[in-house]
Structure formats: C-alpha cells, structure tokens
Design a protein around this motif. Structure first.
Motif, PDB file in Angstrom:
ATOM      1  N   THR A 233       0.836  -1.209   0.000  1.00  0.00           N
ATOM      2  CA  THR A 233       0.000   0.000   0.000  1.00  0.00           C
ATOM      3  C   THR A 233       0.864   1.249   0.000  1.00  0.00           C
ATOM      4  O   THR A 233       0.550   2.246  -0.671  1.00  0.00           O
ATOM      5  CB  THR A 233      -0.947  -0.007   1.214  1.00  0.00           C
ATOM      6  OG1 THR A 233      -1.772  -1.182   1.158  1.00  0.00           O
ATOM      7  CG2 THR A 233      -1.832   1.227   1.233  1.00  0.00           C
ATOM      8  N   ALA A 234       1.969   1.209   0.730  1.00  0.00           N
ATOM      9  CA  ALA A 234       2.896   2.345   0.727  1.00  0.00           C
ATOM     10  C   ALA A 234       3.496   2.554  -0.660  1.00  0.00           C
ATOM     11  O   ALA A 234       3.631   3.684  -1.136  1.00  0.00           O
ATOM     12  CB  ALA A 234       4.000   2.120   1.764  1.00  0.00           C
ATOM     13  N   LEU A 235       3.846   1.448  -1.325  1.00  0.00           N
ATOM     14  CA  LEU A 235       4.367   1.551  -2.691  1.00  0.00           C
ATOM     15  C   LEU A 235       3.296   2.083  -3.646  1.00  0.00           C
ATOM     16  O   LEU A 235       3.564   2.925  -4.511  1.00  0.00           O
ATOM     17  CB  LEU A 235       4.847   0.184  -3.173  1.00  0.00           C
ATOM     18  CG  LEU A 235       6.088  -0.407  -2.493  1.00  0.00           C
ATOM     19  CD1 LEU A 235       6.332  -1.836  -2.977  1.00  0.00           C
ATOM     20  CD2 LEU A 235       7.314   0.458  -2.763  1.00  0.00           C
ATOM     21  N   ALA A 236       2.075   1.607  -3.472  1.00  0.00           N
ATOM     22  CA  ALA A 236       0.980   2.038  -4.343  1.00  0.00           C
ATOM     23  C   ALA A 236       0.695   3.520  -4.175  1.00  0.00           C
ATOM     24  O   ALA A 236       0.363   4.216  -5.147  1.00  0.00           O
ATOM     25  CB  ALA A 236      -0.268   1.214  -4.036  1.00  0.00           C
ATOM     26  N   ARG A 237       0.813   4.006  -2.950  1.00  0.00           N
ATOM     27  CA  ARG A 237       0.520   5.417  -2.688  1.00  0.00           C
ATOM     28  C   ARG A 237       1.454   6.329  -3.487  1.00  0.00           C
ATOM     29  O   ARG A 237       1.077   7.449  -3.851  1.00  0.00           O
ATOM     30  CB  ARG A 237       0.639   5.694  -1.189  1.00  0.00           C
ATOM     31  CG  ARG A 237       0.163   7.088  -0.768  1.00  0.00           C
ATOM     32  CD  ARG A 237       0.102   7.219   0.748  1.00  0.00           C
ATOM     33  NE  ARG A 237      -0.991   6.414   1.304  1.00  0.00           N
ATOM     34  CZ  ARG A 237      -0.816   5.338   2.068  1.00  0.00           C
ATOM     35  NH1 ARG A 237       0.414   4.904   2.346  1.00  0.00           N
ATOM     36  NH2 ARG A 237      -1.850   4.672   2.533  1.00  0.00           N
TER      37      ARG A 237
END
Length: 682
Positions: A233-237
């Motif tokens: 999710t951090a990468l996607a953000r």
C-alpha cells in the motif's frame, strides 16, 4: 500500443481451417461468409453496431468455464494450442541432440506436463530462494536479495528494464519504473467501491493462504499477510495512475547515479546495479522519481521481518503456477477467479504451452512460420500495408487542422515508418539457455534469467532495429515509437474457420487494414506517439498551433469515452485510453479509403445482401468479436489503456460519416452524434 490483449493464436491463413461450432453461411460463390453468419439482425446497427455485427456469434459461443472471455482470439487460439501441443509432444519423444531447440522444447514440455513430479517436489524448487530471504539479518541485506531475485523474474520492489533512450534512440538505456505490487495497479489499493474493497479483502486472505501452504501457522501467516499489504500500500501510494504513465516527458527523468543516490539517501545504486549484473552504468532514466523516493524511505524504515514477508510472498506468487497443485489452485482462486472471473482452471497442457511460449517463443516461431505462413499470404499483407500507408499520406495532406510545414514533417515520419510483416529475418539464439527435466520451476527461472541477461547485454551496444518484440504466432501487433516501426506478426491476420484465400477484400481491409495496420500506423501520430520524431526521439516537431488544434480534438474523444458507463457505475477512462481510441478511429477512416481503391469496392456487388462498405465495417467489428466476464471487464477498466471491445467498435463508428451512410443511421438512434459534435482527426 498493442492491437489487443488476447494473445497467442495461430494464423489460419492458407492452412487448414480450424473447427468451429458456428454456421458459416455461404455467399453466391459458395465461400463461407463469417460476417453474415455473425449478424444479429434484431439489433439496429445505429443503436449498437457491435451487437448487430457480432450478436449471433456471441450467443453461440458462451464463455468457457476456464476463460475470462470468449472471442476471436480464443477461437484462433484453439488451433495454436493444438499445433504447438503436437510439436511439443513430438519433440519430447524425439531424443533430439542435446542443446538443440527441439531438445529444449521437448524437455520443457515433458517436465511441465508432469504434475505428479511437481506435486512430489512441493516447494523444493523455490526453497533456495526462500532460504536466502529467511537468512537476511537486517534491512541492509534486502537490496542484495532483491538483486538476486529480479533476474529470475520476480517483480520485487523495483522495476529495471533496458530499452532505447526516448531522447536518443540510437542508444540503449537502463530504465527504472514503478513496480512491486501484487495487485494489478495502485487503484486496487485505494478505490472505495464495493467490488474493489472485496478484492482487497480477498487478496489479503490469498496472501495468508499462500503463507500457510509454505508451512506457516495461521497466526504467523495472517501477520505476514498484513505486513505485505501494508508495504504494498505504501508503494501504491507513490505509484502513478494509469493515465499519468502515458506522458512520455513526465516519465522521462534522466539522472546520473550520483543524482539517483541523492534522490534515495542511503542507497548505493552503483553497487546495487552491479549486484544485478548491470556494471558500467553511468546514468539511468527514472520513470517515477516519487516512487523511488518511497523505495528509499521504506528500505530505511521498514523492519527486516516486513521485507522477509514481502519477498517471500513475491517469490512464491511468481512461481506458484509452476509448483505443486495446492499452490496452483490457490493462485488460480485469486488471480483467475476473483480478478478475472474464470470458473475453472485451464488444462495443464495449455498453461505449460503458455510458459513454453514465454521461454522459447522464437524457437516455436521458426517451426510455425515454416508451415503456416506461406509466401502468398505474406505478399498479400505486404501490399495491404503499402496501400494503407498511401491512404494515410492522403489523409495527412487533406486535414484542415495541421499547417503545411508540419504536414511535410508528418509525411516524412510516415514514410520512414518501418513495417515488419509476418516474422523476423533472424531469430533469437537459445544456445546458452539450459532447459532440462529437473523441474518446471527451474526451467522458468532459467528462461527468465536468460531473457534478463539478453536484455542487459544490449547496454553499451548499437541498437538492433531488426529485432522483434513479439513472436510470429502472437495474435497482436504494435507500434514502437523509438524505432518508428509497426510490427505485424503473422497471426495478427488470422481469421478462425476461414482460409485467407476465401476472405474478400472488404473483410480483410476492415479486419487487418483498419483494426491492425491503420491502427498501428496512427499510433505514430496519436497523443503519445506524436511526441516522437521520425528517428524515434522524444522531440516536439509540431508547431504550437498545430499541437493546440490537435489537443482540442483529443479532448473531444476523451469526453466521448468518459461518458460510456459499464457494469452499472464504472466508466471508461477517456484520458488513459485516448491513444488507443484515436488509433481505432484513425484506422477505420484510413483503411476505408484504402479499400475504396480495390476492385471489390469499385464493382459494388453485394454479398448476402451486404454492400462492400457494410462488409468493410463488419470486418472491422470482427476484430473485436468477443464478450468478457464482469470481473475481467472491471479489471480492464482499471488497468488497461484499451477500451472494452464493444466500445472499440461503437465508439469510433459514431464518429465516422461513412458508417452513417452505409447503415442509414438517423437522429434518435443510440449511436447518433450530430455532425458538429463528432471527432475528426484523420
């Protein structure tokens, strides 16, 4: 910039026609008429031309339980699988010379089809990689492990690739793109609609179930799945949206290694690249700098246990389809059923052939073209390309929004486009690729490593502009802006159940001339491809006024496609799909004028009551003859720059005056758009 995504069929042209459950109503000459047989005359062409053209075929071809769609690609694919299967079986029995392509095809097939051996091996084929991950002591060990996994085909954290420098097409460059997600793209992590939220919940359960198959207890597996989801999710953000990835300037950020180190404090990229085999790299093109800033931050702040969970998941996810049946089943449950809507798994032999195509595509291609793409077929489509190029040149000369100086440059670019038709003149050499019968996983890993090294070896060497990015047995096509070329594999011209000799020009010009050749040519002049010059360099060759007038027309097509609603509440992303929609519309109008120079058009004779121009438009619609499961359609709307098939027909047709004339489209019908509001680019 591909024609479509339904890949891997075989060319039926000049070969034996494949079997089909459809009735091919014959014309007066006794030849089968696929176009007439597919019609649903209960639908008015002016209300839904896609359903009018393809409705009866779709009713007679329900989606197989093992597929996410049923369409022309699936029909042609039946033949490719049959022929490649027999080729592989014969190779496995041949006792071929060690190191030969036949030995490699045979061994890949033999161990791939052996499900009992895969079940017996369990996780043994990936155990060394899992042990490598488990042995990490601190987060400082993470880059080294990632450097080992990426060449094996694991999409972990970073996305390096080798390609032509967008601003210097004579030089190969190292690129870094956003990567590392287990879901299809960033939107799956943040969209709040019920469908996507359910997919997220299912994904976390899938990750946990996979960890359990590796031997973790429920508590540990659930905790590790949460770690994976949080990190992704951090990468996607920090990942860009689909439409933002189409801006070539904003996704071109060339940096020295010192600048890259500054972007990601604490990372030593020279060492990291060297660990990945990329030595002597002095610069890199970063697609999305904000993503790599996040990568640097995560490597400094996330504990090693998070990275162990993430990398264990990425390795297992990548190779699950090659492992024992429990892993295959769990992978299919999420990626096949939840995301794509398939109700049953495809037979193992088909799945193995897909992997074999990825590993040894050119070796299979050599056998393919020798038997199935005869010189007569190649000559027909070489001529078709020339005719469509000539038509496009006339359109460029006649458009009223492009200034005379820009037209000169546009025509120069058009005439410098290199057409590659059928198959390459030289093939990849697999002599240093080892394929044996140890395990399917090992063969896939070695093939991925071979492909990685093949690409990496291009750095610092002259660009090979003769190379193909697709095999000839692939049902697809593309425009490559860096080479200013259109690549048209032999199978792109395939029509299931129909011999090439029995296909009238109207069908061929609509099916191949418009939806493939004209489409790909137009990509050189769409909202993205138009930013590259005749030499393949990212360079503005339009005047500001020309670009402004062009963008005004693009805005209209974006608005048109934004207005299409599917599955009750989902919309086409008009901006993300703009290039493909422009190419579809351009291909239709360019291909039509090329068709008007043929004998069939000039004679004007009807076939089964259909005029030549009507058959031309139906030929175009034949290229998108498919229907798709809701789950797969929802995924396409989030992840694909191509509009759904129905709107690749109905969308551009609503903008083509000749379509209105051919089918008597009137005000009040659903596809009717007033002339003043229609999109006209080419």
């Amino acid at each position: 910039m591909n024609k479509n995504l339904w890949a891997l069929p075989l060319l039926a042209a000049l070969a034996t026609a494949c079997n089909s459950t459809s009735t091919n109503t014959a014309g007066a000459d006794g030849k089968p008429d696929l176009l007439y047989a597919a019609l649903d005359t209960t639908v008015a062409p002016g209300d839904d031309f896609f359903s009018y053209a393809n409705g009866t075929w779709i009713k007679n071809h329900p989606i197989p339980a093992s597929e996410s769609n049923s369409g022309i690609g699936i029909e042609v694919q039946k033949e490719v699988y049959g022929r490649l299967r027999q080729t592989s079986i014969d190779a496995a029995k041949a006792n071929a010379a060690a190191g030969s392509n036949q030995q490699k095809i045979g061994d890949f097939w033999a161990v791939g089809i052996d499900s009992l051996k895969a079940d017996k091996l369990g996780i043994a084929p990936i155990k060394p990689e899992l042990d490598r991950i488990a042995a990490m002591k601190t987060a400082a060990d993470v880059p080294g492990v990632i450097a080992h996994e990426i060449p094996l085909g694991v999409r972990a954290l970073i996305g390096p690739r080798v390609g032509q420098d967008d601003k210097n097409s004579d030089k190969m460059a190292l690129y870094l793109h956003q990567s590392g997600l287990g879901l299809p793209n960033r939107d799956y992590y943040f969209n709040t609609d019920t469908r996507t939220k359910n997919i997220r919940r299912s994904y976390v359960r899938h990750v946990a179930n996979t960890f359990k198959l590796l031997g973790q207890d429920s508590t540990t597996a659930n905790a590790n799945a949460a770690r994976v989801m949080a990190l992704e999710t951090a990468l996607a953000r920090s990942s860009r949206k689909l439409e933002a990835l189409r801006d070539p300037y904003k996704n071109y950020n060339k940096m020295t290694l010192a600048q890259l180190d500054k972007l990601t404090p604490g990372l030593d990229w020279k060492t990291w690249f060297a660990q990945m085999g990329a030595t002597n790299v002095d610069s890199v093109i970063v697609g999305q700098p904000e993503f790599y800033q996040m990568v640097g931050q995560l490597l400094k702040t996330k504990p090693v246990d998070d990275w162990k969970a993430y990398l264990t998941w990425q390795v297992t996810r990548e190779f699950a389809p090659t492992l024992s049946q429990p892993f295959v089943d769990e992978s299919f449950r999420f990626y096949g059923t939840t995301l794509r809507g398939a109700k049953a798994m495809r037979p193992r032999w088909k799945r193995v052939l897909d992997m074999e195509e990825d590993a040894l595509g050119d070796a299979l291609g050599q056998l393919f073209v020798k038997e199935y793409f005869k010189p007569e077929a190649k000559a027909r489509y070489d001529t078709l390309v020339k005719n469509v190029v000539s038509s496009f040149a006339q359109h460029i000369q006649n458009v009223d929004w492009m200034s005379a100086p820009t037209k000169v440059v546009a025509l120069d670019k058009l005439h410098k486009i290199t057409p590659k038709v059928g198959y390459p003149n030289k093939w990849k050499d697999y002599s240093n690729l080892t394929i044996d019968r140890s395990s399917l996983t090992a063969n896939v890993m070695r093939a991925n490593q071979w492909q990685y090294n093949y690409q990496l070896n291009k750095l610092g060497k002259p660009v090979d502009r003769t190379e193909w990015g697709m095999t000839p047995q692939t049902y697809n096509a593309y425009y490559n802006p860096s080479n200013n070329e259109i690549v048209l594999p032999a199978a792109a011209f395939a029509v299931p159940t129909l011999l090439d000799a029995d296909a009238d020009d109207a069908l061929v010009y609509g099916y191949a001339g418009a939806s493939t050749i004209g489409h790909e040519l137009t990509h050189g002049f769409d909202d993205e491809g138009s930013q590259f010059d005749a030499k393949g360099n990212l360079h503005e060759w339009w005047s500001k006024e020309d670009r402004k007038r062009f963008n005004e027309r693009v805005a209209v097509i974006v608005k048109q496609f934004n207005g299409y609603t599917l599955l009750d509440s989902l919309h086409i992303n008009g901006k993300a799909t703009a290039g493909e929609n422009i190419a579809d519309l351009g291909g239709i109008v360019i291909g039509l004028d090329a068709f008007k120079k043929t004998k069939q058009y000039k004679e004007g004779k009807k076939i089964n009551g259909l005029t030549p121009v009507q058959r031309y438009f139906l030929g175009y619609a034949l290229g998108w003859q498919m229907h798709v499961r809701d789950e797969s359609l929802a995924s396409q709307l989030l992840t694909d720059v191509h509009s759904p098939a129905q709107y690749r027909v109905n969308g551009p047709m609503a903008d083509v005056p000749a379509f209105y004339e051919a089918f008597g489209v009137k005000p009040g019908q659903k596809l009717y758009i007033p002339d003043s509001a229609r999109v006209k680019i080419w």
